[in-house]
Each structure stands twice: as structure tokens, then as C-alpha cells.
Design an enzyme around this catalytic site. Sequence first.
Site, mmCIF file in Angstrom:
data_model
loop_
_atom_site.group_PDB
_atom_site.id
_atom_site.type_symbol
_atom_site.label_atom_id
_atom_site.label_comp_id
_atom_site.label_asym_id
_atom_site.label_seq_id
_atom_site.Cartn_x
_atom_site.Cartn_y
_atom_site.Cartn_z
ATOM 1 N N LYS A 182 -12.664 -7.886 -3.503
ATOM 2 C CA LYS A 182 -12.651 -7.339 -2.144
ATOM 3 C C LYS A 182 -12.544 -8.523 -1.187
ATOM 4 O O LYS A 182 -13.430 -9.372 -1.143
ATOM 5 C CB LYS A 182 -13.928 -6.551 -1.873
ATOM 6 C CG LYS A 182 -13.907 -5.805 -0.549
ATOM 7 C CD LYS A 182 -15.275 -5.259 -0.169
ATOM 8 C CE LYS A 182 -15.570 -3.955 -0.846
ATOM 9 N NZ LYS A 182 -16.779 -3.295 -0.260
ATOM 10 N N ILE B 299 -5.028 -2.969 -4.773
ATOM 11 C CA ILE B 299 -5.385 -1.624 -5.245
ATOM 12 C C ILE B 299 -5.605 -0.689 -4.057
ATOM 13 O O ILE B 299 -5.278 0.490 -4.107
ATOM 14 C CB ILE B 299 -6.682 -1.657 -6.090
ATOM 15 C CG1 ILE B 299 -6.606 -2.697 -7.202
ATOM 16 C CG2 ILE B 299 -7.005 -0.291 -6.662
ATOM 17 C CD1 ILE B 299 -7.946 -3.008 -7.851
ATOM 18 N N ALA B 300 -6.222 -1.200 -3.007
ATOM 19 C CA ALA B 300 -6.542 -0.369 -1.842
ATOM 20 C C ALA B 300 -6.622 -1.245 -0.605
ATOM 21 O O ALA B 300 -6.844 -2.451 -0.699
ATOM 22 C CB ALA B 300 -7.878 0.355 -2.054
ATOM 23 N N SER B 301 -6.436 -0.599 0.539
ATOM 24 C CA SER B 301 -6.540 -1.320 1.803
ATOM 25 C C SER B 301 -7.535 -0.604 2.684
ATOM 26 O O SER B 301 -7.479 0.623 2.815
ATOM 27 C CB SER B 301 -5.167 -1.364 2.475
ATOM 28 O OG SER B 301 -5.249 -2.116 3.661
ATOM 29 N N GLY B 302 -8.465 -1.349 3.254
ATOM 30 C CA GLY B 302 -9.493 -0.742 4.094
ATOM 31 C C GLY B 302 -9.387 -1.227 5.517
ATOM 32 O O GLY B 302 -8.445 -1.923 5.901
ATOM 33 N N SER B 303 -10.391 -0.866 6.314
ATOM 34 C CA SER B 303 -10.345 -1.157 7.745
ATOM 35 C C SER B 303 -10.502 -2.640 8.039
ATOM 36 O O SER B 303 -9.988 -3.135 9.027
ATOM 37 C CB SER B 303 -11.441 -0.387 8.451
ATOM 38 O OG SER B 303 -12.690 -0.717 7.883
ATOM 39 N N ASP C 90 -24.078 5.548 1.720
ATOM 40 C CA ASP C 90 -22.677 5.993 1.781
ATOM 41 C C ASP C 90 -22.246 6.515 0.410
ATOM 42 O O ASP C 90 -21.172 6.177 -0.087
ATOM 43 C CB ASP C 90 -21.770 4.853 2.250
ATOM 44 C CG ASP C 90 -20.397 5.351 2.720
ATOM 45 O OD1 ASP C 90 -20.277 6.566 2.996
ATOM 46 O OD2 ASP C 90 -19.465 4.543 2.803
ATOM 47 N N GLY D 140 -10.583 -5.116 5.273
ATOM 48 C CA GLY D 140 -10.292 -5.933 4.104
ATOM 49 C C GLY D 140 -9.422 -5.200 3.111
ATOM 50 O O GLY D 140 -9.042 -4.055 3.329
ATOM 51 N N ASP D 141 -9.094 -5.885 2.035
ATOM 52 C CA ASP D 141 -8.242 -5.305 0.996
ATOM 53 C C ASP D 141 -8.889 -5.502 -0.366
ATOM 54 O O ASP D 141 -9.639 -6.455 -0.579
ATOM 55 C CB ASP D 141 -6.864 -5.980 1.006
ATOM 56 C CG ASP D 141 -6.166 -5.808 2.346
ATOM 57 O OD1 ASP D 141 -6.023 -4.659 2.785
ATOM 58 O OD2 ASP D 141 -5.802 -6.831 2.961
#
Length: 322
Positions: free
Chosen positions: A80, A59-63, A174, A65-66
Site C-alpha cells: 500500500k 491491484i487497486a486505487s484509493g483516495s 471499518d 494511495g494505491d
Amino acid sequence: MNDQDTDGLHKALEASILRNEGSWSGSSHSSAAERTLPFQVNGGEWEIDKRLLKMGEMIASGSCGDLFRGTYLGEDVAVKVLRSEHLNKNVWNEFTQEVYILREVQHTNVVQFIGACTKPPQFCIITEYMSGGSLYDFVHKQHNVLEVPILLKIAVDVCRGMCYLHQRGIIHRDLKSANLLMDKDHVVKVADFGVARFQDQGGNMTAETGTYRWMAPEVINHQPYDNKADVFSFAIVLWELITSKIPYNTMTPLQAAVGVRQGLRPGLPENAHPKLLDLIQRCWETIPSNRPAFPDILAELEDLLSHVQEANQRQDDPGTKD
């Protein structure tokens, strides 16, 4: 603001600026200066059986992890996954912190924790799947202009989740539209607790934790802060809902951070409900103690929502008299 301050902000920003602010992990990480948690994540009742977890699309990719969609015991879930090549002490602390806090919370307006994989080689956190996506995408990518009753319902959902967290002594740190997720019924829930922490956890709280466009001035300024930092971030979210714009969209995050510490706030739209504009201005006051607490904000928003709904009913039924 002197050159040394500016240099410090530039340096602090180097690590976080490359991340996508609209993604699920576009926030600055906690630093190692924060006290390491007084526990180890050793699974226990939260350890899930990986054989029962079926992974689906990303669904999404982060710094570090995915985020994947998946199923666990027949239920749709979000997974996650930490990338092993990015596993350092900071990332591990963030992972354990998120599990620690998610284990402790259960509320309609907080994303539901299902379990975690805390044994190598794969570390992951499993939560309920929020099919409506993030509020960030809903407002900024789908370009939804929200009518006042819908806007207020979303704001009330967020407020209820934040009231619950603050009552439990948890500061999110955050709060932003990318970390507010919608389920299939458009109920909004607070998510992503990687940098959240208990207020009495000990140690000094890290400055510049969060995402610059939503960050309170006391956090940017490396001053002591408390849960009123979340109230400031909520004001920015409320402004987003009213305007459908990204805050300080003509500035870089660094310029926004420098501006906020000098008193800059996003421009207020003239056509918005005056009570909402008044609330936003009180929530982003420079002095944290001047900002209202979430229970008071919730009472105001619920009252405003009931008035707006009544007014709409009278419009729909012209025969109704005051």
C-alpha cells in the site's frame, strides 16, 4: 431529524462520498480531533530495505494511495503506497496508526504485517499478498451465491479475527466486506487498519469513521461508542453473505445513513437459516449493550456450522441413523 442534522450529515459526507465503497480505502477518515498517536513511526525493526522490494501490477486505487502486488525476499506481498501529493496530517496519522496496530497483531485471521517504508520519498505498508481478493469482490463482482457451510466458515474466520482484535483492545471501526481478504486457501482475514484504534487510546473517538452502509447508528449519531460498533458492522457483512447484495442498494450512502439512525435495517431474506437471521437481528440491535460480543457470536456460529456439517453428512450417507 431536523434540517440542521441533515446539513451536518451532508457536510460530513462531502469528503467521503466520492470514494468507491468497494475499494480498499472507501472509508471516512479519522479527523484531526482524535488525539495524535503518542509515538512516531521511525521504522526500527519494521523498516524494510526498499532495494529488496520489487513492485508489480497495481491491484487497486484509493483516495490517498494505491495498492500493488509485489515481492519481498522471494515472497508475494501487497504494497500500500501513499501518494505524496495527498500526504497531509490526516493521511499521515492514518498511515502511522495502521503501522502501529499491524505491528501489534498476529493471528491466522488477521492479515500478516511484513514491514513498512517510513522514510521519504515513498511511504508504504507491506503485508502478505491475499490472492483470493476481497470478500466484496467475491460476493458482488464474481456473483458467488454462498452455500450455508461456506458462508458459515467465512463468518467463523471473520469472528475469530475480530475476537482476537477485541481481546487486544482494538476496535476496527471499518469492518466491511471490502476489508475482509481471502488467501489462496480461502481463509478469510481482517485487513485495513487505517482507522482502527486501541479503545483506551484517549481522546474522543471520531463520529462517522468507517463506511456508511456498514456503520452503526451510534457512530452516525455522534454518540459515544465502543467495540460493539464492530458487531453491528459484522451483522451487515453476514447479511451480505446471505443475500449476495450490497446493503441498501437502492439508496445513496447518505439515505442509508439517515435511515439507519431512524431504525432502518436491510430486509431479511425468508429462505435463510432461521438461526442466522436471529443472530443478525441481535447483532444490529440499536442499543449497543444489547448486541452479543464476538466470543458469544463465534460460539454460536461454530455450533451452527457443526450441525450443518453433520446434517450434510447424513444426507450424503442415507444409511446413517440418528
